[in-house]
Design an enzyme around this catalytic site. Structure first.
Site, PDB file in Angstrom:
ATOM      1  N   ASP A   1      -0.076   5.683  -1.455  1.00  0.00           N
ATOM      2  CA  ASP A   1       0.623   4.920  -2.502  1.00  0.00           C
ATOM      3  C   ASP A   1       0.688   5.695  -3.816  1.00  0.00           C
ATOM      4  O   ASP A   1       1.711   5.696  -4.491  1.00  0.00           O
ATOM      5  CB  ASP A   1      -0.069   3.565  -2.738  1.00  0.00           C
ATOM      6  CG  ASP A   1       0.437   2.513  -1.759  1.00  0.00           C
ATOM      7  OD1 ASP A   1       1.112   2.911  -0.799  1.00  0.00           O
ATOM      8  OD2 ASP A   1       0.150   1.314  -1.933  1.00  0.00           O
TER       9      ASP A   1
ATOM     10  N   THR B   1       4.816  -3.133  -3.097  1.00  0.00           N
ATOM     11  CA  THR B   1       5.218  -3.870  -1.889  1.00  0.00           C
ATOM     12  C   THR B   1       4.807  -5.337  -1.982  1.00  0.00           C
ATOM     13  O   THR B   1       5.504  -6.208  -1.468  1.00  0.00           O
ATOM     14  CB  THR B   1       4.575  -3.240  -0.641  1.00  0.00           C
ATOM     15  OG1 THR B   1       3.195  -3.005  -0.897  1.00  0.00           O
ATOM     16  CG2 THR B   1       5.235  -1.943  -0.297  1.00  0.00           C
ATOM     17  N   THR B   2       3.678  -5.601  -2.650  1.00  0.00           N
ATOM     18  CA  THR B   2       3.265  -7.004  -2.830  1.00  0.00           C
ATOM     19  C   THR B   2       4.190  -7.660  -3.854  1.00  0.00           C
ATOM     20  O   THR B   2       4.666  -8.783  -3.657  1.00  0.00           O
ATOM     21  CB  THR B   2       1.800  -7.069  -3.331  1.00  0.00           C
ATOM     22  OG1 THR B   2       1.012  -6.184  -2.563  1.00  0.00           O
ATOM     23  CG2 THR B   2       1.253  -8.460  -3.205  1.00  0.00           C
TER      24      THR B   2
ATOM     25  N   ASP C   1      -2.823  -3.833   0.441  1.00  0.00           N
ATOM     26  CA  ASP C   1      -1.496  -3.235   0.342  1.00  0.00           C
ATOM     27  C   ASP C   1      -0.514  -4.170   1.052  1.00  0.00           C
ATOM     28  O   ASP C   1      -0.640  -4.415   2.247  1.00  0.00           O
ATOM     29  CB  ASP C   1      -1.526  -1.853   1.012  1.00  0.00           C
ATOM     30  CG  ASP C   1      -0.154  -1.205   1.025  1.00  0.00           C
ATOM     31  OD1 ASP C   1       0.509  -1.252  -0.014  1.00  0.00           O
ATOM     32  OD2 ASP C   1       0.249  -0.673   2.076  1.00  0.00           O
TER      33      ASP C   1
END
Length: 531
Positions: free
Chosen positions: A398, A97-98, A64
């Site tokens: 998530d 988020t990546t 994550d």
């Protein structure tokens, strides 16, 4: 800056920056790109995981982006901006988020090339802002609207989010669980946001991730206090107290001096009488399950009190954390009593069943069949070891965020690099209608968007250049939903593979990444303050 005759030729034609700002900008861009490259390998379903070891020896295994960046020890201020960026995406969308960090790294790379050509940083920054606004417009035309009653689509997007996690093999169990959890705490017709604090996640070691369950009720991760008391109560009347059932103590500095046994006996008798009195008053209200808030100054409940409560067949659950009080009250429909005078029958909550259940080596207490309770649910997450348990918790968070995005903005978009390639093509077409520097910058922005499918292909072990070229051809032929299918290692219509994501994840990723890149570009000096 290039030296020699080439530089001289350039200085006459283009904008030439002073030496120091150029170096500062170069150092900022390099630092931020290094961070983006570090987590690029963990993008997508075939992404690698990172093992993070903290200074106290704790190990975390995750892919994550926000978690990895949060734990990194970064010194460079520009690199820290990327950590803030992934945090912002985590708050806004919860997923991607990546992606957002990788896009920012790619845009910085594009900006560096434009700076080298002698384009002013402000021009690049303004063009990037316009390009980001245009990208959001394009993405919104690609989204397909969705109703919250369409459970199938919600499941698909939750599964897509879970497929890129360590616990991807359990996505068929966790996805429905997350969808049900969110639908239980909202009113689909009116709500436009989900308060994730209404979903309590309790982690217990033991079992496997498959044993994770959703409890429509309340779960306390501590067992009932005392021995000899009931461990199962039907038709429960539940009271929540914030005062202590233990004899009052003197202040820190004071002390009581007892000179003979008679006085000692009297103190003990009084204590016993005092506790018995409290317990009787609790029993009088008809309460048979007692929740006691954790106390710092003195014991919230002592052994004598537990003995009396057990005799009166009252189940006791102690050490309820202060921050959980609001959640417990909302779930049970009860009100907390701060003193004995306020403890009456009308503030009690009621439930069909309160029982203690075994989970692995420990016990938890479960409350089900709550009458007029609030809209809350509990999730009991299980895992064979601590690392898996922590990662399952993050993955569930998530997936819940993905469904929250769909409640906020009810539109879906294809995944698998399809929206980014489509953006790249549309922006390139739009760039032809512009003139001057702006056209240059727009084209650079468009090319930078190809990093997502490029990285997806690279992580899946495909030839990135061939794959992205084929993908671009398919999109040029009008196949808007063609994406990289990492399972088959080919380009297919990604919607048939059920790879979908919320529109909000993509739009906020582009918007936030462009914003961060603009602020990095505008910095021309770093001043250290001595405090």
């Amino acid at each position: 800056m290039p030296k020699g005759p080439a530089a001289k030729a350039k200085s006459q034609s283009g904008y030439k920056d002073k030496e120091k700002p150029t170096q500062i900008r170069f150092s900022n861009i390099t630092a931020a790109k290094a961070v983006a490259d570090a987590i690029r390998t963990s993008l997508g379903p075939r992404g690698m995981d990172k093992m993070i070891q903290s200074s106290n020896g704790d190990v975390t295994i995750t892919n994550d982006g926000a978690t990895i960046l949060k734990q990194m020890q970064l010194l460079h201020p520009a690199a820290k901006m990327l950590v803030e960026l992934s945090k912002a995406q985590d708050v806004e969308a919860g997923d991607g988020t990546t992606t957002v960090t990788v896009i920012a790294g790619s845009l910085l790379d594009a900006a560096q090339k434009l700076l080298a050509k002698g384009i002013h940083p402000t021009s690049i920054s303004d063009s990037f802002q316009k390009a980001a606004a245009k990208s959001v417009e394009i993405l919104e035309t690609m989204g397909t609207p969705l109703e919250l009653s369409d459970r199938e689509s919600l499941l698909k997007s939750a599964s897509t989010s879970l497929n890129s996690k360590v616990v991807s093999q359990y996505s068929n169990i966790l996805a429905p669980l997350c969808v049900d959890a969110v639908l239980n705490v909202i009113d689909p017709a009116t709500d436009v946001n989900v308060n994730l604090t209404d979903i309590k996640i309790v982690k217990k070691l033991g079992g496997t991730v498959e044993d994770t369950e959703l409890i429509e009720g309340l779960l306390f991760d501590n067992k009932t206090a005392g021995s000899g008391g009931p461990s199962k109560i039907e038709k429960a009347k539940i009271g929540l107290i914030q005062f202590c059932i233990s004899p009052p103590k003197t202040d820190m500095e004071n002390q009581v001096v007892v000179s003979d046994y008679e006085q000692m006996d009297r103190v003990l008798r009084e204590e016993r009488q005092y506790i018995l009195n409290i317990v009787k008053q609790i029993k009088k209200t008809g309460c048979n399950v007692l929740l006691i808030q954790k106390s710092i100054l003195r014991d919230a409940v002592n052994d004598l009190a537990l003995h009396f409560l057990a005799k009166m067949k009252i189940m006791v659950i102690k050490d309820i954390e202060r921050e959980d009080i609001e959640f417990v009250c909302k779930s049970l429909g009860c009100r907390p009593a701060a003193s004995l005078d306020h403890f009456s029958a009308d503030i009690l909550g009621s439930a069909d069943l309160v029982e203690e259940i075994h989970t692995g080596e420990s016990k938890v207490t479960k409350v089900t069949g709550i009458a007029n309770g609030g809209k809350t649910v509990s999730v009991l997450v299980r895992g064979s070891n601590k690392l898996v348990l922590e990662e399952a918790d993050r993955s569930i968070h998530d997936a819940l965020c993905v469904i929250r995005c769909l409640v906020k903005k009810r539109a879906l978009i294809a995944g698998g690099g399809a929206p980014e390639i489509e953006l790249s093509l549309r922006l390139s077409e739009f760039a032809h209608t512009l003139s001057g520097m702006e056209q240059y910058c727009f084209r650079a922005f468009a090319d930078a968007m190809e990093i997502i499918p490029f990285t997806l292909a690279e992580n899946a072990g495909l030839n990135p250049i061939a794959t992205v070229t084929e993908l671009r051809n398919k999109h040029a032929q009008g196949m808007k939903t063609a994406g990289i299918n990492v399972r088959k290692g080919a380009i297919t219509n990604i919607l048939e593979e059920n790879v979908v994501q919320p529109l909000l994840v993509s739009t906020s990723a582009v918007h936030l990444a462009a914003e961060t890149v603009r602020s990095i570009l505008k910095i021309d000096d770093i001043v250290n303050v001595v405090r």
